[in-house]
Motif scaffolding. Sequence first.
Motif, PDB file in Angstrom:
ATOM      1  N   UNK A 259       0.863  -1.004  -0.187  1.00 23.61           N
ATOM      2  CA  UNK A 259      -0.041   0.103  -0.026  1.00 23.61           C
ATOM      3  C   UNK A 259       0.833   1.253  -0.023  1.00 23.61           C
ATOM      4  N   UNK A 260       1.937   1.397   0.765  1.00 25.57           N
ATOM      5  CA  UNK A 260       2.675   2.538   0.825  1.00 25.57           C
ATOM      6  C   UNK A 260       3.337   2.903  -0.413  1.00 25.57           C
ATOM      7  N   UNK A 261       3.980   1.727  -1.071  1.00 22.85           N
ATOM      8  CA  UNK A 261       4.589   2.286  -2.291  1.00 22.85           C
ATOM      9  C   UNK A 261       3.698   2.818  -3.294  1.00 22.85           C
ATOM     10  N   UNK A 262       2.413   2.036  -3.686  1.00 23.33           N
ATOM     11  CA  UNK A 262       1.318   2.357  -4.584  1.00 23.33           C
ATOM     12  C   UNK A 262       0.848   3.772  -4.206  1.00 23.33           C
ATOM     13  N   UNK A 364      13.795   1.946  -5.967  1.00 25.50           N
ATOM     14  CA  UNK A 364      14.400   0.996  -6.903  1.00 25.50           C
ATOM     15  C   UNK A 364      13.453  -0.344  -7.508  1.00 25.50           C
ATOM     16  N   UNK A 365      12.112   0.134  -7.306  1.00 20.17           N
ATOM     17  CA  UNK A 365      11.236  -0.939  -7.996  1.00 20.17           C
ATOM     18  C   UNK A 365      10.790  -0.666  -9.154  1.00 20.17           C
ATOM     19  N   UNK A 366      10.525  -1.915 -10.031  1.00 17.09           N
ATOM     20  CA  UNK A 366      10.141  -1.411 -11.408  1.00 17.09           C
ATOM     21  C   UNK A 366       8.569  -1.126 -11.576  1.00 17.09           C
ATOM     22  N   UNK A 367       8.252  -0.077 -12.405  1.00 17.31           N
ATOM     23  CA  UNK A 367       6.754   0.281 -12.437  1.00 17.31           C
ATOM     24  C   UNK A 367       6.522   0.254 -13.724  1.00 17.31           C
ATOM     25  N   UNK A 368       5.318  -0.492 -14.175  1.00 16.91           N
ATOM     26  CA  UNK A 368       4.891  -0.511 -15.366  1.00 16.91           C
ATOM     27  C   UNK A 368       3.736   0.330 -15.570  1.00 16.91           C
ATOM     28  N   UNK A 369       3.573   1.244 -16.874  1.00 15.98           N
ATOM     29  CA  UNK A 369       2.595   2.109 -17.139  1.00 15.98           C
ATOM     30  C   UNK A 369       2.259   1.667 -18.510  1.00 15.98           C
ATOM     31  N   UNK A 370       0.682   1.717 -18.792  1.00 16.86           N
ATOM     32  CA  UNK A 370      -0.172   1.685 -19.903  1.00 16.86           C
ATOM     33  C   UNK A 370      -0.497   2.936 -19.967  1.00 16.86           C
ATOM     34  N   UNK A 371      -0.497   3.542 -21.141  1.00 15.01           N
ATOM     35  CA  UNK A 371      -1.117   4.928 -21.598  1.00 15.01           C
ATOM     36  C   UNK A 371      -1.753   4.752 -22.701  1.00 15.01           C
TER      37      UNK A 371
END
Length: 763
Positions: A259-262, A364-371
């Motif tokens: 939750x904190x990271x999100x 340093x965590x990977x974050x995926x985005x869809x736009x």
Amino acid sequence: MNITPSDATLPSAATSKRTASSRANKTAPSGELSASKSEIGSLTGSANAVASITHLTAKLSQYLTPSELKKVKEAYRFSDEKHLGQMRKSGEPYISHPIAVAEICADWKLDAQAIMAALLHDVMEDQDVQKEELIEHFGAPVAALVDGLSKLDKIEFQSQIEAQAENFRKMLLAMARDVRVILVKLADRLHNMRTLGVMSVEKKRRIARETMEVYVPIAHRLGLNNIYRELQELSFSHLHPLRHRTLQKAVKAARGNRREVVSKILESVKTTLAAASIHAQIDGREKTLYGIYRKMRTKHLSFSQVLDVYGFRIVVDTFANCYVALGTLHALYKPMPGKFKDYIAIPKLNGYQSLHTTLIGPYGTPVEFQIRTQDMHRVAESGVAAHWLYKDEDGDLSDLQQRTHAWLQSLLDIQKQTGDSAEFLEHVKVDLFPDSVYVFTPKSKIIALPRGATTLDFAYTIHTDIGDSTVAAKINHESVPLRSELHNGDIVEIITARGSRPSPNWLSFVRTGKARSAIRHHLRTINLQESIELGASLLTQALNALNADSTLTPGLVEHLLDESSAKTLDEIYADIGVGKRMAGLVARHIMGLQEKQSTPLSSLQADEDTPHKQNSIVINGNEGASIQLAPCCLPIPGDKLIGQLKRDQGVIVHTEDCNIAKRQRNKDPERWIEVLWGTEINRHFDCRIKVLVHNDKGILARVAAEIGNSDANIIYVNMDDDKDQMMTQLIFTIQIQDRVHLARLLRNVRRIHGVTRILRDRS
């Protein structure tokens, strides 16, 4: 909206014992692709449950006219009456299932005809309602939809696999004519999967496996991502219930820690986009359990590694803002190299459009985005169902509709060129795999092909005639072999020649169903007479081996054609010649017919456990494509032979001591026959030899010269790459006359100074 009692509820099954009793003992036909409705959960009996269409009519009233809604109610009453007394295993009236299917279709806002077909989709299959009756009540379009959704339970098939393939072919061809067929079918399968819990474990797994192999790829191919994901999840939960429960608990436990990271990522992205004046809807993307499981399996990752990748979807208001949002995000977090994909400029095969990028987020965590835009999002979730009708009022096709229409049209092309249902199913399954590559024609038109496709697949995708006459190809302006695999961004050019024809070898490397079906169709056509002659010879030999009368009377032929679904005797001969039918099985079938016609019992004595005691086929090596010499052992005159009947390839001739032939013969002994060399041999044959030599200067030239002096032709040579070794192995493919010629050549080469060992290679 006012709903009459007959519209809203179904009378309890107890009030309709007269119809229940007439269907209580009804059995489902064997060998259907889809599980029979009785397996999914229908039975007859008494219950006090009722089924309501209140929710359905509420949904339909939002977009259907009153006259259309009236027709839908008529379809409901008709289906209600036909299904009276029929119950599901859950205890609900059976009519609740068609209503649920219609509700799913209503969520897609399908038209009145499709909703009516959803309500009526089981009446032909389960209640013996004829198509003519549906035409009379609801019109030809609705009847055609229901017919396309009904399985072929009136036809007797030789095997369950054949029945499954034929039902699948019927459904896909109906879909090719009207895409609403598959939309209703997917809604039907979705509700069945949602209510699969009452079934036995074995049936749950069988139905779930079928869903995963057939319906999930179709949903993905049509861009129905919501159904695609739900069917995957449901299939996974029934195929691997323990793994599903374990992952479910692990994900639930991990949510609190995330939750904190999100929250931090969401807040940063919202602030950054707002500062750039971009209005966006931002949501966290939850990975499906099956998605986590598949990623762990395919990439050999731990659960924590998969879950440590965070996913977000950003929906913006305009096309241009997709790219502005992308630049803004790249300024906020560092992008990961090689992790950007532009599916807006080049959409996926199913019409999906989005920008994909992976960034290095907080900690340093990977974050995926869809736009994507709102329209892109609607198509991404609902695919072709977002605008299922092929043409608008002006007759124009959207880009997604054009791609869908082209794929559906390719099904009809494959159907025309395919010999039987099993082959059709094989070709179409190949084209359902979602991975694809995008290549360009010399005029910069984008062509999408399955991953692993070759230049030859590209040629057949452009046009069948171009594929048939292909002689060479270029990738990025450089000449390449026809078997060369294509990669994203390649520019492909095909070179054709008048009179060029497909080779049987092409079947070993083409990837698409259209290419395979076109090549097989051509080979069948040009070799038809040869296959007929071979098949007739094989059948005669099989009958003789069983001590049966090989004379086929007109009456016997008529019965044989009726029971084998063939139109002519030549068709049966041709099927035997290319390996589609087994000569021994057809011979035994004929014996059964002869017995019915009072053939003397003495002629029926045969040893059914010795299928190889047939008279041998005699070959001279100059036969056509229906008899081929195996490339593994390369038989030559003088070798003892054995022949394998292979589907659509005729007879593949091996040497009797070939290791590959021995293994395959143990697995499938019924498909092997004896083969003998004839006396009229007037050609040379390929043969491989291995020569172990000292790595001396000029040794290759001396060996090659001696092979030529021995009246043999060298067509291929290979040698070890390591030139620093004392010994080198040379491998030659040469052309010789027979074993005597080969023995003389081996003696001559063995005498050369520097040659340590020479032998024939049959590996």
